[in-house]
Every structure is written in structure tokens, then in C-alpha cells.
Design a protein around this motif. Structure first.
Motif, PDB file in Angstrom:
ATOM      1  N   MET A   1      25.672  42.683  68.653  1.00  0.00           N
ATOM      2  CA  MET A   1      25.842  42.439  67.216  1.00  0.00           C
ATOM      3  C   MET A   1      27.136  43.119  66.726  1.00  0.00           C
ATOM      4  O   MET A   1      27.913  42.533  65.980  1.00  0.00           O
ATOM      5  CB  MET A   1      24.625  42.996  66.478  1.00  0.00           C
ATOM      6  CG  MET A   1      24.250  42.281  65.218  1.00  0.00           C
ATOM      7  SD  MET A   1      22.489  42.522  64.850  1.00  0.00           S
ATOM      8  CE  MET A   1      22.421  44.269  64.463  1.00  0.00           C
ATOM      9  N   HIS A   2      27.350  44.347  67.171  1.00  0.00           N
ATOM     10  CA  HIS A   2      28.570  45.081  66.812  1.00  0.00           C
ATOM     11  C   HIS A   2      29.804  44.328  67.337  1.00  0.00           C
ATOM     12  O   HIS A   2      30.771  44.121  66.600  1.00  0.00           O
ATOM     13  CB  HIS A   2      28.492  46.494  67.412  1.00  0.00           C
ATOM     14  CG  HIS A   2      29.706  47.341  67.179  1.00  0.00           C
ATOM     15  ND1 HIS A   2      29.766  48.300  66.204  1.00  0.00           N
ATOM     16  CD2 HIS A   2      30.911  47.367  67.810  1.00  0.00           C
ATOM     17  CE1 HIS A   2      30.946  48.888  66.236  1.00  0.00           C
ATOM     18  NE2 HIS A   2      31.670  48.345  67.201  1.00  0.00           N
ATOM     19  N   GLU A   3      29.751  43.895  68.581  1.00  0.00           N
ATOM     20  CA  GLU A   3      30.926  43.229  69.180  1.00  0.00           C
ATOM     21  C   GLU A   3      31.194  41.881  68.522  1.00  0.00           C
ATOM     22  O   GLU A   3      32.344  41.538  68.256  1.00  0.00           O
ATOM     23  CB  GLU A   3      30.739  43.076  70.698  1.00  0.00           C
ATOM     24  CG  GLU A   3      30.620  44.406  71.460  1.00  0.00           C
ATOM     25  CD  GLU A   3      31.745  45.391  71.148  1.00  0.00           C
ATOM     26  OE1 GLU A   3      32.876  44.946  70.868  1.00  0.00           O
ATOM     27  OE2 GLU A   3      31.494  46.608  71.151  1.00  0.00           O
TER      28      GLU A   3
ATOM     29  N   GLY B   1      30.482  41.188  65.550  1.00  0.00           N
ATOM     30  CA  GLY B   1      31.035  41.572  64.242  1.00  0.00           C
ATOM     31  C   GLY B   1      32.552  41.687  64.325  1.00  0.00           C
ATOM     32  O   GLY B   1      33.279  41.178  63.473  1.00  0.00           O
ATOM     33  N   HIS B   2      33.050  42.306  65.405  1.00  0.00           N
ATOM     34  CA  HIS B   2      34.505  42.379  65.612  1.00  0.00           C
ATOM     35  C   HIS B   2      35.099  40.977  65.744  1.00  0.00           C
ATOM     36  O   HIS B   2      36.153  40.684  65.182  1.00  0.00           O
ATOM     37  CB  HIS B   2      34.827  43.183  66.870  1.00  0.00           C
ATOM     38  CG  HIS B   2      34.725  44.666  66.706  1.00  0.00           C
ATOM     39  ND1 HIS B   2      35.314  45.342  65.661  1.00  0.00           N
ATOM     40  CD2 HIS B   2      34.130  45.616  67.477  1.00  0.00           C
ATOM     41  CE1 HIS B   2      35.073  46.650  65.798  1.00  0.00           C
ATOM     42  NE2 HIS B   2      34.354  46.831  66.882  1.00  0.00           N
ATOM     43  N   SER B   3      34.409  40.119  66.502  1.00  0.00           N
ATOM     44  CA  SER B   3      34.954  38.768  66.718  1.00  0.00           C
ATOM     45  C   SER B   3      35.064  38.018  65.393  1.00  0.00           C
ATOM     46  O   SER B   3      35.870  37.101  65.258  1.00  0.00           O
ATOM     47  CB  SER B   3      34.088  37.988  67.712  1.00  0.00           C
ATOM     48  OG  SER B   3      32.978  37.373  67.063  1.00  0.00           O
TER      49      SER B   3
ATOM     50  N   GLY C   1      36.151  45.363  61.129  1.00  0.00           N
ATOM     51  CA  GLY C   1      36.585  46.602  61.757  1.00  0.00           C
ATOM     52  C   GLY C   1      35.505  47.648  61.584  1.00  0.00           C
ATOM     53  O   GLY C   1      34.417  47.367  61.071  1.00  0.00           O
ATOM     54  N   HIS C   2      35.806  48.859  62.007  1.00  0.00           N
ATOM     55  CA  HIS C   2      34.819  49.931  61.936  1.00  0.00           C
ATOM     56  C   HIS C   2      34.698  50.486  60.513  1.00  0.00           C
ATOM     57  O   HIS C   2      35.578  50.289  59.677  1.00  0.00           O
ATOM     58  CB  HIS C   2      35.209  51.075  62.879  1.00  0.00           C
ATOM     59  CG  HIS C   2      35.035  50.710  64.315  1.00  0.00           C
ATOM     60  ND1 HIS C   2      35.844  51.201  65.316  1.00  0.00           N
ATOM     61  CD2 HIS C   2      34.149  49.890  64.925  1.00  0.00           C
ATOM     62  CE1 HIS C   2      35.454  50.705  66.474  1.00  0.00           C
ATOM     63  NE2 HIS C   2      34.433  49.902  66.270  1.00  0.00           N
ATOM     64  N   VAL C   3      33.604  51.184  60.274  1.00  0.00           N
ATOM     65  CA  VAL C   3      33.416  51.972  59.053  1.00  0.00           C
ATOM     66  C   VAL C   3      32.822  53.320  59.470  1.00  0.00           C
ATOM     67  O   VAL C   3      32.295  53.444  60.578  1.00  0.00           O
ATOM     68  CB  VAL C   3      32.452  51.289  58.044  1.00  0.00           C
ATOM     69  CG1 VAL C   3      33.039  50.010  57.482  1.00  0.00           C
ATOM     70  CG2 VAL C   3      31.089  51.019  58.678  1.00  0.00           C
TER      71      VAL C   3
HETATM   72 ZN    ZN Z   1      33.697  48.610  67.733  1.00  0.00          ZN
END
Ligand code: ZN
Length: 416
Positions: A255-257, A259-261, A265-267
Motif C-alpha cells: 500500500m505504501h509503495e 502510494g508512491h506510484s 511522498g513521505h510525511v
Molecule cells: Zn516510501
């Protein structure tokens, strides 16, 4: 000039600077929680900002832990600047105190501005992105599972579930290929791949390639190929909910990866999927969640909407299409050609308070909600204006699906 006169002048300059600094204070921030990179406005109120921006600037803390430098901060989009109020488009930033620099002197807000999600961009003023586009002729992106994942029912089910989550929450046109892939993790093969990686130092990683196309004075940037690498060094748990001790949750990392696609970006906000740590503390305390957060949904939906509606047409670039049934992760219900074609549709008003008027050259159409559920099937009178009443449905985006000449056409309706 005598020495004492020089000292007097310097002293008076110093006093002016000091006064400016003493009087420059950010006393309130609105809103206090925000999303970076989607054009949301943060309003700073206070004193001593000066009557115009001049050489002064506002700065936000970055992922590096440092504040955005002076040149970067001056390049942000300031909507207005008066002595007691500054309005600025929220850039990509980490949560923290807001810095203001007046006459070369920094001061900081007492309050913290919380950044719950960040959409990455190429340029901040005006905002410009690597847009999503129709790369597969089906209105979006086709992702392949590596054969090792495809052959394991638990992993396959996990990937399908994460795709459903993004499709249903954000409407993104991501589908899974209905065959496995033996490709290696490289971007120049034009295959979007989710695969195990034994060489990866991180838990997961997303590689993205972009390309550009120039037409007239416009350079358009788009995401082309993407790969998600998942470490083989983790003891993966493929299920939902809480992670058993000693294991890493595959669905959450994916899910995190993904999200990048989708541009995130990070928070540094606890509780968000895009917090940099995905398996250890502190994310351990919230990664039992199998859904993206509302802030992530907002940021990605914003990006999906832009990627569905850009007007650039050259180099074979077309926007991504809305999806029909969001649970249809393999895209089997999709038509051959789902390009948006609005040429024969007259529709007004849009956005609407519930009643819309439509004229088109088809006999009937279907209106679906954002979850792909049909809410109204309408028969039209040829070449006549038909009134469609959506009053009573919750506000949001609805999709009008029209079948014509074996093509499925889509038109978004915004109900307020
Ligand atoms: Zn990341």
C-alpha cells in the motif's frame, strides 16, 4: 562621516532590523492540518510581515529535516502578502513550525502545521506533475505480478486486495494483468511489475520512469513504467489486520509503495501510510489498518482527477479513464476502447445541485456512483433535451456511462 555618526547610522539600521524581527510573528495558521502539493492554501496571520513580500519569504520543514532554503521558499506560490496576513499554496513539506524570514531574520510560528499527505511535483509555481496517462490502451496502467507471487494464492489475494483498495478509494485506473510475468525488475521493458527482490536493502521500493513530450511551448511530463520491489529478506505476513510477531505486513508495505506510484511522498505524521517506516515502530502501532487514510485518498484522488482531465494531446498521450466496477481488478468488464469522448454530449449544469440537462445521440445511459454501483438507468429521446434528476443522492462525483458504436464513453458529473 565621523566614526560616531557611522555608529549611529549602523545602530539605527540595527534597531530597524530588530524592530522588524520583534514585530514579525505568526500568531495563527489556518488550516492547521493540510495536504502538500495539491494547491491547498495555508493562511498565516500575525504582525510585521511587511506590506509586500519583497525579499522576504515563508519556509516549511522538509523531509531532510532542514527548512526549504531561501531560493526555494521565494519560488513558492504566494497568493497574497500584506503586513498581517500571508496566503501561500502549501508545498510538499513535513509537519513542523512555519518559518518566516523578514529582512534576513527568521522567526517561527508557535503552532505546528501538520502535513498529513504530500503529492510530489516537478514544479511548484505553477504546480506541474508527472501525470498518469493511458499507457495500456485501456485507460491506465496494467501491472504484472511476478510468477512467484502469481503462483502463491495468499500473495495473489493480497495484491488483488490492495489494488481494490486504491481503485475503490481513488478511482485510479490500475488493473492487474491476467497472466504472470517472468520479467526482471527493470524499467526499460515497459512492464509495470510487482516482484520479489533479493538485492533490496529496504523493505520495499518503487522505481518510476517518466518521459516528456513537447508541443508548441508546452512540455508535458508523464509517468511511464513503474516497478514495485519487495524484499525477500522479510518474513512476510500476507493476511489482513494485525501482523503476527516477527513478521512484516506485505499488504501494508505494498500500500505504501503503490502510494508512491500514485505520486505520494513521505510525511512525518503518525498514523499515515506514507510515514517512512513501514514495518517497525512507530508504524507497527497503526499498520493493522488495511485501508489508506482519508488524507491519502484526497491527495491521490486530486492527482487522478488531474490525470483524467488534462488537455494535452501529442506523442500519443491521452488521459487516464474513470473506472466502472472498482472491484474488477483484472479489468475484464472493460470495453476495448474506453477513451473519453465528449464531443456528442451536451450536459449542463455541471457541477449540479441535482438536476442536469442532457442532449446526446444515444438511446440510453447508465449513471454510476464512485463505487461503480449503478444508481440510474435512463432512456433518452433522440436529439431531445432530457432532464435527469439526481436529487437525493449524496454529493460527490458520478459517472455517466454511455455505450456507443461498441465504445464505452464516460462523463463525470459533479453533484454538490
Ligand atoms: Zn516510501
Amino acid at each position: 562621516m565621523t566614526l560616531s555618526k557611522t555608529i549611529q547610522v549602523l545602530l539605527s539600521i540595527f534597531m530597524i532590523l530588530l524592530q522588524n524581527n520583534l514585530s514579525a510573528a505568526i500568531t495563527s495558521i489556518s488550516p492547521k492540518s493540510i495536504i502538500g502539493g495539491i494547491g491547498q492554501i495555508v493562511t498565516l496571520t500575525g504582525t510585521g510581515f511587511g506590506n509586500s513580500q519583497g525579499i522576504n519569504y515563508v519556509s516549511f520543514i522538509q523531509e531532510s529535516g532542514s527548512y526549504l532554503d531561501a531560493a526555494g521558499s521565494k519560488a513558492l506560490k504566494y497568493k497574497s502578502w500584506i503586513d498581517s496576513k500571508i496566503e501561500i499554496e502549501m508545498p510538499f513539506a513535513f509537519s513542523g513550525r512555519v518559518k518566516i524570514n523578514i529582512g534576513g531574520i527568521d522567526s517561527y510560528s508557535a503552532d505546528t502545521l501538520r502535513v498529513n499527505a504530500n503529492l510530489g511535483y516537478r514544479a511548484v509555481n505553477p504546480l506541474d506533475y508527472n501525470f498518469l496517462n493511458n499507457t495500456n490502451g485501456k485507460g491506465g496502467y496494467t501491472w504484472y505480478m511476478h510468477r512467484l507471487y502469481w503462483n502463491d494464492p495468499a500473495i495473489k489475494a493480497a495484491i488483488e486486495a490492495v489494488f481494490k483498495e486504491f481503485r475503490c478509494k481513488t478511482g485510479v485506473n490500475y488493473i492487474l494483468a491476467n497472466t504472470p510475468s517472468d520479467s526482471s525488475l527493470k524499467l526499460n521493458d515497459n512492464i509495470n511489475l510487482i516482484a520479489p527482490d533479493s538485492a533490496l536493502g529496504a523493505v520495499g521500493y518503487t522505481d518510476m520512469a517518466w518521459s516528456s513530450c513537447i508541443l508548441g511551448g508546452t512540455t508535458f511530463y508523464r509517468s511511464s513504467t513503474m516497478d514495485v520491489r519487495m524484499s525477500t529478506k522479510q518474513n512476510w505476513y500476507f493476511g489482513t489486520g494485525a501482523t503476527p510477531a516477527g513478521k512484516s505486513k506485505f499488504r501494508y508495505v505494498l500500500m505504501h509503495e503503490l502510494g508512491h506510484s500514485l505520486g505520494l511522498g513521505h510525511v512525518n505524521e503518525n498514523g499515515q501510510t506514507m510515514y517512512p517506516s513501514v514495518t517497525l515502530l512507530p508504524s507497527d502501532t497503526w499498520n493493522s489498518r488495511d485501508s489508506i487514510t482519508k488524507d491519502e485518498k484526497t491527495a491521490i484522488s486530486y492527482f487522478v482527477n488531474l490525470s483524467q482531465n488534462f488537455s494535452f494531446r501529442a506523442c500519443g498521450i491521452t488521459p487516464i479513464s474513470p473506472i466502472g466496477d472498482c472491484n474488477d481488478v483484472y479489468g475484464v468488464k472493460m470495453g476495448v476502447d474506453e477513451r473519453i469522448d465528449k464531443t456528442n454530449i451536451t450536459l449542463y449544469p455541471n457541477p449540479t445541485n441535482g438536476v442536469i440537462y442532457l442532449k446526446t445521440d444515444v438511446e440510453n445511459l447508465d449513471i454510476v456512483n464512485s463505487m461503480g454501483k449503478s444508481i440510474s438507468f435512463i432512456t433518452l429521446e433522440f436529439e431531445h433535451i432530457t432532464e435527469i434528476n439526481l436529487i437525493g443522492n449524496p454529493p460527490g462525483i458520478y459517472i455517466m456511462m454511455i455505450k456507443k458504436d461498441n465504445k464505452l464513453l464516460f462523463q463525470k458529473i459533479f453533484v454538490n
